[in-house]
Write a protein that holds these residues in place. Structure first.
Motif, PDB file in Angstrom:
ATOM      1  N   LEU A   1       0.823  -1.207   0.000  1.00  0.00           N
ATOM      2  CA  LEU A   1       0.000   0.000   0.000  1.00  0.00           C
ATOM      3  C   LEU A   1       0.858   1.258   0.000  1.00  0.00           C
ATOM      4  CD1 LEU A   1      -2.806  -0.933   2.583  1.00  0.00           C
ATOM      5  CD2 LEU A   1      -2.853  -1.178   0.095  1.00  0.00           C
ATOM      6  N   SER A   2       1.918   1.250   0.799  1.00  0.00           N
ATOM      7  CA  SER A   2       2.765   2.441   0.912  1.00  0.00           C
ATOM      8  C   SER A   2       3.521   2.741  -0.368  1.00  0.00           C
ATOM      9  CB  SER A   2       3.772   2.255   2.056  1.00  0.00           C
ATOM     10  OG  SER A   2       3.110   2.016   3.283  1.00  0.00           O
ATOM     11  N   ASP A   3       3.693   1.735  -1.208  1.00  0.00           N
ATOM     12  CA  ASP A   3       4.451   1.917  -2.438  1.00  0.00           C
ATOM     13  C   ASP A   3       3.613   2.523  -3.565  1.00  0.00           C
ATOM     14  OD1 ASP A   3       7.020   1.580  -3.674  1.00  0.00           O
ATOM     15  OD2 ASP A   3       6.165  -0.014  -4.900  1.00  0.00           O
ATOM     16  N   THR A   4       2.344   2.779  -3.310  1.00  0.00           N
ATOM     17  CA  THR A   4       1.478   3.393  -4.311  1.00  0.00           C
ATOM     18  C   THR A   4       1.532   4.912  -4.198  1.00  0.00           C
ATOM     19  OG1 THR A   4      -0.491   3.440  -2.884  1.00  0.00           O
ATOM     20  CG2 THR A   4      -0.069   1.418  -4.118  1.00  0.00           C
ATOM     21  N   ALA A   5       0.823   5.588  -5.115  1.00  0.00           N
ATOM     22  CA  ALA A   5       0.764   7.056  -5.109  1.00  0.00           C
ATOM     23  C   ALA A   5      -0.403   7.588  -4.300  1.00  0.00           C
ATOM     24  CB  ALA A   5       0.668   7.573  -6.549  1.00  0.00           C
ATOM     25  N   MET A   6      -1.159   6.715  -3.618  1.00  0.00           N
ATOM     26  CA  MET A   6      -2.275   7.200  -2.802  1.00  0.00           C
ATOM     27  C   MET A   6      -1.712   8.024  -1.643  1.00  0.00           C
ATOM     28  SD  MET A   6      -4.618   5.940  -4.600  1.00  0.00           S
ATOM     29  CE  MET A   6      -3.447   5.940  -5.965  1.00  0.00           C
ATOM     30  N   PRO A   7      -2.137   9.268  -1.483  1.00  0.00           N
ATOM     31  CA  PRO A   7      -1.477  10.171  -0.521  1.00  0.00           C
ATOM     32  C   PRO A   7      -1.417   9.627   0.903  1.00  0.00           C
ATOM     33  CG  PRO A   7      -2.940  11.404  -1.962  1.00  0.00           C
ATOM     34  CD  PRO A   7      -3.196   9.960  -2.255  1.00  0.00           C
ATOM     35  N   THR A   8      -2.516   9.111   1.420  1.00  0.00           N
ATOM     36  CA  THR A   8      -2.534   8.654   2.815  1.00  0.00           C
ATOM     37  C   THR A   8      -1.656   7.424   3.001  1.00  0.00           C
ATOM     38  OG1 THR A   8      -4.743   9.574   3.194  1.00  0.00           O
ATOM     39  CG2 THR A   8      -4.015   7.818   4.669  1.00  0.00           C
ATOM     40  N   TRP A   9      -1.744   6.468   2.106  1.00  0.00           N
ATOM     41  CA  TRP A   9      -0.902   5.272   2.223  1.00  0.00           C
ATOM     42  C   TRP A   9       0.572   5.640   2.103  1.00  0.00           C
ATOM     43  CZ3 TRP A   9      -4.081   1.958  -1.784  1.00  0.00           C
ATOM     44  CH2 TRP A   9      -5.277   1.573  -1.184  1.00  0.00           C
ATOM     45  N   ASN A  10       0.907   6.462   1.148  1.00  0.00           N
ATOM     46  CA  ASN A  10       2.308   6.815   0.942  1.00  0.00           C
ATOM     47  C   ASN A  10       2.868   7.602   2.112  1.00  0.00           C
ATOM     48  OD1 ASN A  10       4.497   8.829  -0.417  1.00  0.00           O
ATOM     49  ND2 ASN A  10       4.453   6.847  -1.461  1.00  0.00           N
ATOM     50  N   ALA A  11       2.050   8.483   2.692  1.00  0.00           N
ATOM     51  CA  ALA A  11       2.518   9.286   3.820  1.00  0.00           C
ATOM     52  C   ALA A  11       2.745   8.442   5.071  1.00  0.00           C
ATOM     53  CB  ALA A  11       1.518  10.405   4.114  1.00  0.00           C
ATOM     54  N   ALA A  12       2.131   7.262   5.142  1.00  0.00           N
ATOM     55  CA  ALA A  12       2.254   6.400   6.323  1.00  0.00           C
ATOM     56  C   ALA A  12       3.319   5.325   6.146  1.00  0.00           C
ATOM     57  CB  ALA A  12       0.909   5.743   6.619  1.00  0.00           C
ATOM     58  N   HIS A  13       4.189   5.447   5.141  1.00  0.00           N
ATOM     59  CA  HIS A  13       5.085   4.350   4.793  1.00  0.00           C
ATOM     60  C   HIS A  13       6.065   3.995   5.909  1.00  0.00           C
ATOM     61  CE1 HIS A  13       7.639   7.844   3.858  1.00  0.00           C
ATOM     62  NE2 HIS A  13       8.661   7.042   4.045  1.00  0.00           N
ATOM     63  N   ARG A  14       6.412   4.925   6.767  1.00  0.00           N
ATOM     64  CA  ARG A  14       7.399   4.624   7.811  1.00  0.00           C
ATOM     65  C   ARG A  14       6.820   3.765   8.925  1.00  0.00           C
ATOM     66  NH1 ARG A  14       9.452  10.603   9.202  1.00  0.00           N
ATOM     67  NH2 ARG A  14       7.191  10.903   9.018  1.00  0.00           N
ATOM     68  N   ASP A  15       5.536   3.891   9.210  1.00  0.00           N
ATOM     69  CA  ASP A  15       4.952   3.239  10.390  1.00  0.00           C
ATOM     70  C   ASP A  15       3.885   2.207  10.068  1.00  0.00           C
ATOM     71  OD1 ASP A  15       6.299   4.997  12.446  1.00  0.00           O
ATOM     72  OD2 ASP A  15       5.191   6.532  11.344  1.00  0.00           O
ATOM     73  N   LEU A  16       3.371   2.197   8.851  1.00  0.00           N
ATOM     74  CA  LEU A  16       2.275   1.280   8.532  1.00  0.00           C
ATOM     75  C   LEU A  16       2.662  -0.188   8.689  1.00  0.00           C
ATOM     76  CD1 LEU A  16      -0.661   1.280   7.678  1.00  0.00           C
ATOM     77  CD2 LEU A  16       0.068   1.237   5.285  1.00  0.00           C
ATOM     78  N   PRO A  17       3.885  -0.631   8.337  1.00  0.00           N
ATOM     79  CA  PRO A  17       4.229  -2.034   8.587  1.00  0.00           C
ATOM     80  C   PRO A  17       4.154  -2.419  10.065  1.00  0.00           C
ATOM     81  CG  PRO A  17       5.757  -1.081   7.014  1.00  0.00           C
ATOM     82  CD  PRO A  17       4.931   0.049   7.540  1.00  0.00           C
ATOM     83  N   PHE A  18       4.555  -1.520  10.966  1.00  0.00           N
ATOM     84  CA  PHE A  18       4.461  -1.818  12.396  1.00  0.00           C
ATOM     85  C   PHE A  18       3.005  -1.914  12.835  1.00  0.00           C
ATOM     86  CE2 PHE A  18       8.520   0.395  11.796  1.00  0.00           C
ATOM     87  CZ  PHE A  18       9.389  -0.508  12.375  1.00  0.00           C
ATOM     88  N   VAL A  19       2.151  -1.066  12.264  1.00  0.00           N
ATOM     89  CA  VAL A  19       0.722  -1.125  12.578  1.00  0.00           C
ATOM     90  C   VAL A  19       0.143  -2.468  12.138  1.00  0.00           C
ATOM     91  CG1 VAL A  19      -1.542  -0.104  12.104  1.00  0.00           C
ATOM     92  CG2 VAL A  19       0.428   1.371  12.470  1.00  0.00           C
ATOM     93  N   PHE A  20       0.491  -2.911  10.934  1.00  0.00           N
ATOM     94  CA  PHE A  20      -0.074  -4.148  10.407  1.00  0.00           C
ATOM     95  C   PHE A  20       0.448  -5.379  11.158  1.00  0.00           C
ATOM     96  CE2 PHE A  20      -1.960  -3.401   5.933  1.00  0.00           C
ATOM     97  CZ  PHE A  20      -2.700  -2.350   6.423  1.00  0.00           C
ATOM     98  N   VAL A  21       1.726  -5.387  11.523  1.00  0.00           N
ATOM     99  CA  VAL A  21       2.257  -6.528  12.267  1.00  0.00           C
ATOM    100  C   VAL A  21       1.612  -6.609  13.648  1.00  0.00           C
ATOM    101  CG1 VAL A  21       4.325  -7.429  13.392  1.00  0.00           C
ATOM    102  CG2 VAL A  21       4.440  -6.641  11.030  1.00  0.00           C
ATOM    103  N   SER A  22       1.454  -5.472  14.319  1.00  0.00           N
ATOM    104  CA  SER A  22       0.788  -5.472  15.623  1.00  0.00           C
ATOM    105  C   SER A  22      -0.659  -5.909  15.486  1.00  0.00           C
ATOM    106  CB  SER A  22       0.866  -4.078  16.240  1.00  0.00           C
ATOM    107  OG  SER A  22       2.206  -3.677  16.434  1.00  0.00           O
ATOM    108  N   SER A  23      -1.321  -5.427  14.442  1.00  0.00           N
ATOM    109  CA  SER A  23      -2.707  -5.819  14.196  1.00  0.00           C
ATOM    110  C   SER A  23      -2.823  -7.319  13.959  1.00  0.00           C
ATOM    111  CB  SER A  23      -3.250  -5.047  12.990  1.00  0.00           C
ATOM    112  OG  SER A  23      -4.532  -5.495  12.627  1.00  0.00           O
TER     113      SER A  23
END
Length: 365
Positions: free
Chosen positions: A198-220
């Protein structure tokens, strides 16, 4: 003169004045602009002719379901490997079956979005390290194979060795332990690669969260897998599942709040408004309630302990689903409004210029 389907979006040209060289000179001077200056100045508010700057992917709810099920599968594989090493046979069996079932349902959801099953096979023709989709496809196939080998042994034992396996049973027993540990090693990448995708796309919210989104998903994934094990496994063997769920709750709350704080405030807006905002609020509330319930269940005696653990597990799985669907829908929503793309870009440009970076292709004329 050629025509295009995009001609309908072009503004009408002003009537030509004069003829011959005089009229041509006026057009060359800039009176007949493709995009009038007024529209260029309003681009930050309206986009290009009122249309989005980036195009959202044609993904629907099956992709959100795949994000959730992939997390459950990855966390269950890790939990099963831990149960294998600690000798908890019931927890190992339930986690392996949960991992295989979640991976299978996730694959069905993915194929439903692709439309044609052979499209998934096309993604396996090559292995490209720089492509999250390619790497993720191979992770999913490898995980499904290893957890499948381990789960077949569990089903065979549940049926009293009655599966018509013949000489293959000895082979399956020999590879069971390595396959279980292999699924555990692949569990974390399976839970995290969708965040990178998701972070590798051009969608603004996904791209802006690229530093922390993997940690969110692993915890989830951790709290979801732990929650499912609390539902399916008795309290006497569910201690590792309870610990994994509580750690997942702490990790998700911290990672999610850190992600919101470090994102561009405009790009983070879709996570706080509309349906995604509601889902993210429910996610945090359900996660905290499920974590507290899981801890309380460990101190309760008898039947009340089992009931409380099961209710906590359901709350934890619901929290994980809310997180995945909330992030998924927020990214799609951010593509619809040009403001989420242009305002963060302008802010980054101003920051680079303020830092004295003016000689590159981004800040230069």
């Amino acid at each position: 003169m050629t025509s295009s389907e995009y001609d309908q979006f072009r503004p009408q040209r002003p009537p030509r004045k004069g003829k011959g060289r005089k009229g041509a000179g006026r057009r060359r001077g800039g009176d007949d602009l493709m995009v009038p200056q007024a529209e260029v100045e309003q681009l930050d508010a309206r986009g290009y002719y009122g249309h989005p700057v980036v195009k959202a992917p044609p993904w629907e709810w099956p992709v959100g379901a795949y994000l959730f099920l992939g997390g459950v599968a990855g966390g269950s594989g890790l939990l099963a490997a831990g149960a294998q090493l600690s000798g908890r046979k019931t927890l190992r069996r339930n986690a392996r079956l949960a991992g295989l079932g979640s991976a299978g349902l996730g694959a069905v959801a993915l194929l439903a979005d692709l439309g044609r099953p052979e499209r998934f096979l096309h993604m396996l023709r090559t292995f490209k390290v720089t492509s999250p989709m390619s790497v993720g496809s191979w992770i999913l196939v490898s995980y499904s194979g290893t957890i499948g080998l381990a789960a077949v042994n569990e089903v065979d034992r549940m049926l009293g060795d009655r599966l018509p396996l013949g000489p293959l049973r000895r082979v399956l027993r020999a590879v069971e332990a390595p396959a279980g540990l292999g699924a555990g090693l692949l569990g974390a990448p399976l839970a995290a690669y969708t965040a990178v995708l998701l972070s590798d796309t051009a969608m603004p919210t996904w791209n802006a969260a690229h530093r922390d989104l993997p940690f969110v998903f692993v915890s989830s994934a951790s709290l979801a897998a732990g929650g499912l094990a609390l539902v399916t496994t008795g309290a006497e063997q569910a201690t590792p599942a309870r610990n994994l769920a509580v750690l997942g709750v702490v990790g998700e709350v911290i990672a999610t709040r850190t992600m919101h704080r470090r994102m561009d405030p405009v790009a983070a807006e879709p996570l706080h408004t509309g349906t995604p905002g509601t889902l993210m609020q429910w996610s945090e509330g359900l996660a905290i309630a499920g974590g507290v319930g899981a801890l309380a269940a460990g101190a309760r005696p008898g039947r009340a302990r089992r009931v409380l653990a099961a209710l906590s597990g359901v709350a934890l799985m619901a929290a994980s689903a809310c997180t995945r669907f909330g992030v998924f829908q927020a990214g799609l929503n951010s593509a619809a409004d040009p403001r989420y793309t242009i305002e963060p870009q302008k802010r980054r440009l101003a920051q680079r210029r303020a830092a004295g970076i003016t000689g590159d292709s981004i800040t230069g004329a």
